[in-house]
Design an enzyme around this catalytic site. Sequence first.
Site, PDB file in Angstrom:
ATOM      1  N   GLU A   1      -3.661 -12.459   7.812  1.00  0.00           N
ATOM      2  CA  GLU A   1      -3.462 -12.997   6.469  1.00  0.00           C
ATOM      3  C   GLU A   1      -2.017 -13.370   6.148  1.00  0.00           C
ATOM      4  O   GLU A   1      -1.680 -13.556   4.988  1.00  0.00           O
ATOM      5  CB  GLU A   1      -3.979 -11.981   5.442  1.00  0.00           C
TER       6      GLU A   1
ATOM      7  N   GLU B   1       0.834  -1.208   0.000  1.00  0.00           N
ATOM      8  CA  GLU B   1       0.000   0.000   0.000  1.00  0.00           C
ATOM      9  C   GLU B   1       0.867   1.255   0.000  1.00  0.00           C
ATOM     10  O   GLU B   1       0.613   2.206  -0.740  1.00  0.00           O
ATOM     11  CB  GLU B   1      -0.921   0.006   1.220  1.00  0.00           C
TER      12      GLU B   1
ATOM     13  N   VAL C   1      -6.660   1.366  12.804  1.00  0.00           N
ATOM     14  CA  VAL C   1      -8.092   1.406  13.093  1.00  0.00           C
ATOM     15  C   VAL C   1      -8.541   0.103  13.738  1.00  0.00           C
ATOM     16  O   VAL C   1      -7.866  -0.925  13.651  1.00  0.00           O
ATOM     17  CB  VAL C   1      -8.916   1.656  11.808  1.00  0.00           C
TER      18      VAL C   1
ATOM     19  N   HIS D   1     -11.606  -6.001  10.343  1.00  0.00           N
ATOM     20  CA  HIS D   1     -10.789  -7.127  10.807  1.00  0.00           C
ATOM     21  C   HIS D   1     -10.892  -7.296  12.319  1.00  0.00           C
ATOM     22  O   HIS D   1     -11.008  -8.412  12.824  1.00  0.00           O
ATOM     23  CB  HIS D   1      -9.335  -6.920  10.406  1.00  0.00           C
TER      24      HIS D   1
ATOM     25  N   HIS E   1      -2.575  -7.133  10.416  1.00  0.00           N
ATOM     26  CA  HIS E   1      -3.192  -7.600   9.172  1.00  0.00           C
ATOM     27  C   HIS E   1      -2.315  -8.631   8.487  1.00  0.00           C
ATOM     28  O   HIS E   1      -2.746  -9.735   8.175  1.00  0.00           O
ATOM     29  CB  HIS E   1      -3.455  -6.430   8.223  1.00  0.00           C
TER      30      HIS E   1
END
Length: 338
Positions: A253, A165, A281, A285, A222
């Site tokens: 993941e 990202e 945040v 998830h 994540h």
Amino acid sequence: MNKKRLLSLLVMAAMVAGMLTGCGGNKTSDAPQDPAPNQDAPAPAENETPEPAEEDGEDYTTGDASLDNPRNQDGIGEDELLVISFGTSFNDNRRLTIGAVEEAMEKAFPDWSVRRGFTAQIIIDHVQRRDGEVIDNVGQALDRAVENGVKRLVIQPTHLMDGLEYNDVVNEAAQYADAFEAMAIGAPLLTSDEDFQIVSKVMAEATAQYDDGKTAICFMGHGTEAASNAIYARMQQVMTDAGYANYFIGTVEAAPTLDDVLAMVQAGSYERVVLQPMMIVSGDHANNDMAGDDEDTWKTVFENAGYEVECVLKGLGEYEAIQNLLVAHAQTAIDTLG
């Protein structure tokens, strides 16, 4: 400033962000740490469920979107600080995390106009369809800056790592190198040794009330397929070296997996487990993969293993020290403009 100089600044920012060998690679939070679409969201693969999970059949409230400031106003001025996040469709948490980071930027840099951009188009579309709130994606935010005559642009991502990202943001911004007199990109949250120390301290202090010797405290990140996924193992080592032997880091993941974390907890003599997201945040998830009631959630797996489980639905972005760390990265980027 010429194009060559602008590109040099972009490259320098990216190099600063990736100066740790354990954090190379790139593209969530959210996030972001969450690998996901940047601008044009591709169709999900066959039988793949798109994120966020609430996209279809939402049956719960995520808060009042009208309390959130999308920071997509025109009239920017010559100096803009564009805060780029993965994003979340959880309205209250978006305001308490991403919104809080943006407010911290406004207080720290009163002469700069702070604006917002999200990298997750699926979240942008969902929030607009559900709540009528319009949030810029990265391209839209950059176009807005151009149309408003911004001369100096600093982009500060809230991503945890220089993953996929983050590098997507760097690459997209490079396409606008000729549009501004000066441009710089701040480093992601976890870049330097000091960053890891600061964030680990925040994590420890945030959960100190549970640290009773009988509780395993687990943070869920994540994860990414990029090499920058190594930040999770590095944070685990930082916590262990600091004496927090009952703290465990895993991902949704990637590695370490939930099974890895469960095995580490079972190797001890713990009676209770506390779960909290290691994400800016506390969105989809955290609420679903971590704290949900499905059979494969972190909460359910630990409960089935015989532990009492408590979930803390609080993103890292809520903590002042995290906000201040991102402000410090933005200041470093501003300083490169001269």
